[in-house]
Design a protein around this motif. Structure first.
Motif, PDB file in Angstrom:
ATOM      1  N   GLY A 166       0.797  -1.219   0.000  1.00 27.15           N
ATOM      2  CA  GLY A 166       0.000   0.000   0.000  1.00 27.15           C
ATOM      3  C   GLY A 166       0.830   1.269   0.000  1.00 27.15           C
ATOM      4  N   THR A 167       0.140   2.379  -0.264  1.00 25.84           N
ATOM      5  CA  THR A 167       0.758   3.697  -0.387  1.00 25.84           C
ATOM      6  C   THR A 167       0.307   4.599   0.747  1.00 25.84           C
ATOM      7  OG1 THR A 167       0.914   3.568  -2.815  1.00 25.84           O
ATOM      8  CG2 THR A 167       0.870   5.780  -1.833  1.00 25.84           C
ATOM      9  N   LEU A 168       1.235   5.368   1.274  1.00 28.60           N
ATOM     10  CA  LEU A 168       0.948   6.434   2.227  1.00 28.60           C
ATOM     11  C   LEU A 168       1.312   7.755   1.581  1.00 28.60           C
ATOM     12  CD1 LEU A 168       0.392   7.734   5.016  1.00 28.60           C
ATOM     13  CD2 LEU A 168       2.742   7.113   5.655  1.00 28.60           C
ATOM     14  N   LEU A 169       0.391   8.692   1.595  1.00 29.30           N
ATOM     15  CA  LEU A 169       0.657  10.031   1.078  1.00 29.30           C
ATOM     16  C   LEU A 169       0.521  11.020   2.226  1.00 29.30           C
ATOM     17  CD1 LEU A 169       1.208  11.646  -1.585  1.00 29.30           C
ATOM     18  CD2 LEU A 169      -1.231  12.211  -1.553  1.00 29.30           C
ATOM     19  N   VAL A 170       1.580  11.790   2.464  1.00 31.40           N
ATOM     20  CA  VAL A 170       1.608  12.772   3.545  1.00 31.40           C
ATOM     21  C   VAL A 170       1.827  14.158   2.949  1.00 31.40           C
ATOM     22  CG1 VAL A 170       2.827  13.569   5.607  1.00 31.40           C
ATOM     23  CG2 VAL A 170       2.475  11.112   5.233  1.00 31.40           C
ATOM     24  N   ILE A 171       0.963  15.084   3.336  1.00 36.40           N
ATOM     25  CA  ILE A 171       1.113  16.484   2.949  1.00 36.40           C
ATOM     26  C   ILE A 171       1.131  17.303   4.237  1.00 36.40           C
ATOM     27  CG2 ILE A 171       0.031  18.452   1.786  1.00 36.40           C
ATOM     28  CD1 ILE A 171      -1.158  16.412  -0.218  1.00 36.40           C
ATOM     29  N   ALA A 172       2.155  18.132   4.390  1.00 36.83           N
ATOM     30  CA  ALA A 172       2.311  18.883   5.637  1.00 36.83           C
ATOM     31  C   ALA A 172       3.074  20.166   5.385  1.00 36.83           C
ATOM     32  CB  ALA A 172       3.057  18.037   6.674  1.00 36.83           C
ATOM     33  N   ALA A 173       2.868  21.136   6.269  1.00 36.17           N
ATOM     34  CA  ALA A 173       3.670  22.347   6.228  1.00 36.17           C
ATOM     35  C   ALA A 173       5.109  22.000   6.583  1.00 36.17           C
ATOM     36  CB  ALA A 173       3.122  23.375   7.209  1.00 36.17           C
ATOM     37  N   ALA A 174       6.055  22.627   5.892  1.00 32.79           N
ATOM     38  CA  ALA A 174       7.477  22.419   6.170  1.00 32.79           C
ATOM     39  C   ALA A 174       7.956  23.441   7.185  1.00 32.79           C
ATOM     40  CB  ALA A 174       8.285  22.530   4.881  1.00 32.79           C
ATOM     41  N   ARG A 175       8.792  23.000   8.084  1.00 34.04           N
ATOM     42  CA  ARG A 175       9.343  23.880   9.113  1.00 34.04           C
ATOM     43  C   ARG A 175      10.121  25.031   8.454  1.00 34.04           C
ATOM     44  NH1 ARG A 175      10.971  22.773  14.469  1.00 34.04           N
ATOM     45  NH2 ARG A 175       9.242  21.265  14.430  1.00 34.04           N
ATOM     46  N   SER A 220      -1.378  28.411  -1.692  1.00 33.31           N
ATOM     47  CA  SER A 220      -2.077  29.610  -1.239  1.00 33.31           C
ATOM     48  C   SER A 220      -1.140  30.727  -0.788  1.00 33.31           C
ATOM     49  CB  SER A 220      -3.026  29.267  -0.084  1.00 33.31           C
ATOM     50  OG  SER A 220      -2.313  28.707   1.005  1.00 33.31           O
ATOM     51  N   ASP A 221       0.137  30.382  -0.487  1.00 32.00           N
ATOM     52  CA  ASP A 221       1.097  31.386  -0.015  1.00 32.00           C
ATOM     53  C   ASP A 221       2.501  30.957  -0.415  1.00 32.00           C
ATOM     54  OD1 ASP A 221       2.713  33.189   1.269  1.00 32.00           O
ATOM     55  OD2 ASP A 221       1.695  33.060   3.198  1.00 32.00           O
ATOM     56  N   PRO A 222       3.037  31.530  -1.489  1.00 30.08           N
ATOM     57  CA  PRO A 222       4.361  31.122  -1.989  1.00 30.08           C
ATOM     58  C   PRO A 222       5.487  31.319  -0.991  1.00 30.08           C
ATOM     59  CG  PRO A 222       3.178  32.421  -3.645  1.00 30.08           C
ATOM     60  CD  PRO A 222       2.400  32.543  -2.363  1.00 30.08           C
ATOM     61  N   ALA A 223       5.262  32.099   0.064  1.00 30.84           N
ATOM     62  CA  ALA A 223       6.311  32.309   1.061  1.00 30.84           C
ATOM     63  C   ALA A 223       6.430  31.127   2.013  1.00 30.84           C
ATOM     64  CB  ALA A 223       6.026  33.583   1.854  1.00 30.84           C
ATOM     65  N   LEU A 224       5.436  30.265   2.013  1.00 31.57           N
ATOM     66  CA  LEU A 224       5.438  29.079   2.869  1.00 31.57           C
ATOM     67  C   LEU A 224       5.668  27.840   2.017  1.00 31.57           C
ATOM     68  CD1 LEU A 224       2.323  29.942   5.077  1.00 31.57           C
ATOM     69  CD2 LEU A 224       4.746  30.402   5.581  1.00 31.57           C
ATOM     70  N   TYR A 225       6.247  26.811   2.623  1.00 30.64           N
ATOM     71  CA  TYR A 225       6.546  25.590   1.872  1.00 30.64           C
ATOM     72  C   TYR A 225       5.792  24.395   2.447  1.00 30.64           C
ATOM     73  CZ  TYR A 225      10.062  27.814  -1.007  1.00 30.64           C
ATOM     74  OH  TYR A 225      10.684  28.618  -1.934  1.00 30.64           O
ATOM     75  N   ARG A 226       5.502  23.463   1.576  1.00 28.08           N
ATOM     76  CA  ARG A 226       4.772  22.261   1.939  1.00 28.08           C
ATOM     77  C   ARG A 226       5.554  21.022   1.516  1.00 28.08           C
ATOM     78  NH1 ARG A 226       2.725  25.504   4.566  1.00 28.08           N
ATOM     79  NH2 ARG A 226       0.592  26.320   4.492  1.00 28.08           N
ATOM     80  N   TRP A 227       5.525  20.001   2.381  1.00 29.08           N
ATOM     81  CA  TRP A 227       6.031  18.681   2.011  1.00 29.08           C
ATOM     82  C   TRP A 227       4.916  17.899   1.322  1.00 29.08           C
ATOM     83  CZ3 TRP A 227      11.037  18.444   2.755  1.00 29.08           C
ATOM     84  CH2 TRP A 227      11.652  18.960   3.906  1.00 29.08           C
ATOM     85  N   ARG A 228       5.278  17.139   0.323  1.00 35.50           N
ATOM     86  CA  ARG A 228       4.414  16.076  -0.172  1.00 35.50           C
ATOM     87  C   ARG A 228       5.280  14.841  -0.300  1.00 35.50           C
ATOM     88  NH1 ARG A 228       1.571  16.703  -5.807  1.00 35.50           N
ATOM     89  NH2 ARG A 228       3.684  16.218  -6.508  1.00 35.50           N
ATOM     90  N   ALA A 229       4.979  13.849   0.509  1.00 37.78           N
ATOM     91  CA  ALA A 229       5.807  12.655   0.584  1.00 37.78           C
ATOM     92  C   ALA A 229       4.964  11.431   0.271  1.00 37.78           C
ATOM     93  CB  ALA A 229       6.414  12.535   1.972  1.00 37.78           C
ATOM     94  N   GLU A 230       5.499  10.555  -0.527  1.00 38.05           N
ATOM     95  CA  GLU A 230       4.826   9.304  -0.887  1.00 38.05           C
ATOM     96  C   GLU A 230       5.702   8.133  -0.407  1.00 38.05           C
ATOM     97  OE1 GLU A 230       3.289   6.838  -4.862  1.00 38.05           O
ATOM     98  OE2 GLU A 230       3.973   8.929  -5.041  1.00 38.05           O
ATOM     99  N   TYR A 231       5.050   7.194   0.260  1.00 36.61           N
ATOM    100  CA  TYR A 231       5.734   6.042   0.844  1.00 36.61           C
ATOM    101  C   TYR A 231       5.069   4.765   0.346  1.00 36.61           C
ATOM    102  CZ  TYR A 231       6.801   9.767   4.233  1.00 36.61           C
ATOM    103  OH  TYR A 231       7.161  10.946   4.846  1.00 36.61           O
ATOM    104  N   LEU A 232       5.839   3.690   0.360  1.00 36.55           N
ATOM    105  CA  LEU A 232       5.335   2.368  -0.030  1.00 36.55           C
ATOM    106  C   LEU A 232       5.681   1.373   1.054  1.00 36.55           C
ATOM    107  CD1 LEU A 232       4.125   0.474  -2.266  1.00 36.55           C
ATOM    108  CD2 LEU A 232       6.493   0.115  -3.024  1.00 36.55           C
TER     109      LEU A 232
END
Length: 234
Positions: A166-175, A220-232
């Motif tokens: 299976g796949t895990l998809l994580v989306i989160a704000a980056a520090r 929504s805000d180019p000054a902030l960054y987001r992670w998008r991580a895909e795991y198997l």
């Protein structure tokens, strides 16, 4: 809308106030219900309610083109249900949960013809039969909404829900970073408590491996960054 019903002009401030109250009561997840209940009464705005599926999830769907036929999916922290509805439209037998009964009720009301099973559940104590049961697990912004000291346990619970293959998809704000160095835990004033690279790596444990990681500006805000991580899970 009466004066008592007027929402806070800054949703982030309102959510932090409710979180602080819950933390003071030693109830770090209680503020979710307080926030969704207040939103349902017109006294607050849910700051992460986008009125549609998260743009980084939508982009992943368009790139990965996952097929849900004959497969099961779980959406963690369902909120208003927009992400779960997108996943269900891919053909997955989809369950979405939230610790807030008001959030679950709002999601059901927002999507009266839904194919999603919306349920109330606690990430720290999920139903036993969910363990290793899902072909796709989607986690967006839930772990980061928890105090930093609770994030490792939450991460373990999320990972445990993915079945073999299976796949895990994580989306989160980056520090945030200063001169290329992530700011220290004690400096972060949440919620949210954005995830470090180490926190993202922590989802890859045992037979779960990171196969794709992107860090990009927030839609929504180019000054902030987001992670998008895909795991198997092998």
């Amino acid at each position: 809308m009466t004066a008592e019903q007027t929402p806070d002009p800054d949703p982030d401030v309102a959510s932090r106030r409710l979180a602080a109250q819950s933390l003071a009561e030693n109830d770090p997840t209680g503020w979710f219900e307080k926030l969704y209940a207040a939103a349902g009464e017109g006294r607050a705005v849910v700051p992460w309610d986008r009125g549609g599926a998260h743009a980084l999830l939508t982009d992943w769907v368009g790139t990965a083109e996952p097929s849900g036929a004959g497969k099961r999916a779980l959406v963690v922290g369902a909120g208003m249900g927009w992400d779960a509805e997108l996943v269900a439209d891919l053909g997955y037998d989809t369950t979405a949960f939230d610790i807030s009964p008001s959030a679950v009720a709002a999601a059901r009301d927002a999507h009266p013809d839904t194919k999603v099973e919306y349920v109330v559940a606690d990430l720290f104590d999920p139903p036993a039969h969910w363990r290793g049961a899902f072909d796709l697990v989607v986690e967006i912004y839930t772990v980061q909404a928890l105090p930093i000291h609770l994030q490792p346990a939450a991460t373990q619970q999320v990972t445990a829900l993915v079945r073999v293959g299976g796949t895990l998809l994580v989306i989160a704000a980056a520090r945030d970073e200063v001169d290329g160095v992530e700011i220290a835990d004690e400096v972060v004033e949440g919620p949210p408590w954005p995830l470090t690279r180490a926190a993202i790596d922590a989802f890859a444990t045992g037979d779960v491996r990171l196969i794709q990681l992107d860090k990009q500006p927030s839609p929504s805000d180019p000054a902030l960054y987001r992670w998008r991580a895909e795991y198997l899970r092998d």
